[in-house]
Design an enzyme around this catalytic site. Structure first.
Site, PDB file in Angstrom:
ATOM      1  N   CYS A  78       4.505  -4.727  10.110  1.00 45.26           N
ATOM      2  CA  CYS A  78       5.751  -4.839   8.883  1.00 45.26           C
ATOM      3  C   CYS A  78       6.925  -5.505   9.706  1.00 45.26           C
ATOM      4  O   CYS A  78       6.794  -5.698  10.961  1.00 45.26           O
ATOM      5  CB  CYS A  78       6.178  -3.795   8.866  1.00 45.26           C
ATOM      6  N   GLU A 126      14.145  -0.076   1.715  1.00 46.64           N
ATOM      7  CA  GLU A 126      13.302  -1.034   2.047  1.00 46.64           C
ATOM      8  C   GLU A 126      13.102  -1.785   0.305  1.00 46.64           C
ATOM      9  O   GLU A 126      12.674  -0.364   0.168  1.00 46.64           O
ATOM     10  CB  GLU A 126      12.384  -1.608   2.579  1.00 46.64           C
TER      11      GLU A 126
END
Length: 186
Positions: A78, A126
């Site tokens: 990620c 996020e």
């Protein structure tokens, strides 16, 4: 064509992230460190999940040096695209940096989340784009500065352990797995 790898001397916390609104529209930029300071600023991120030919998922235990959720198990890799950078491009670069792998990646959805890391005091807030791909024939070559351990698990076994021992895993992994499984034919 190959993507350039990040300069290993780069302080990842000083890199810029793209700030977004609740719909994922770009609104500005700030440093990684600033975006993850409590209470967290909503910014664009991506999560990659690779499947092998048997349908198992490649997951990693984040290195102890990670500034957020160290030593917890997470998706394949990620990160954050730079402002204006295509998510698939940034994800491909990060996959190569963390695992030494290349794969064709397909975005299968996005979700928002906020999670505080009690061990570091940092916050993830996020707008996370989920990308999936197929693990090729080349074995993973993890960067030990990024990855402590890795394994391949069936999605069913991963889901069972996420339920039984949620503290072992990053708070976003279950949602990443949900979107990946919805997009993957059974």
């Amino acid at each position: 064509m190959t993507e350039p790898l990040a300069d290993p001397s780069t302080d990842r916390e000083a890199l810029l992230v793209e700030l977004v609104d609740e719909s994922g529209r770009a609104t500005g930029a700030c440093s990684v460190a600033e975006a993850h300071r409590a209470p967290g600023i909503l910014h664009r991120a991506f999560s990659v999940l690779l499947f092998d030919l048997r349908g198992h998922v490649l997951i990693q235990q984040r290195a102890a040096a990670k500034t957020r959720f160290p030593l917890q198990w997470a998706n394949t890799c990620c990160g954050h695209p730079l402002p204006g950078q295509p998510v698939t491009e940034a994800a491909a670069i990060r996959l190569r940096e963390e695992f030494g792998l290349a794969a064709e990646l397909t975005e299968v959805g996005a979700f928002r989340y906020r999670a505080g890391d009690a061990s570091t005091g940092r916050v993830e807030h996020e707008y996370d784009h989920v990308l999936i791909g197929t693990l090729g024939e080349h074995p993973p070559q993890p960067d030990p500065a990024e990855i402590a351990h890795w394994t391949l698990l069936s999605p069913a076994n991963l889901r069972a352990d996420l339920t039984e021992s949620p503290g072992k895993y990053t708070p976003w992994l279950a949602q990443v797995l949900d979107l990946a499984e919805q997009a993957t034919p059974s």
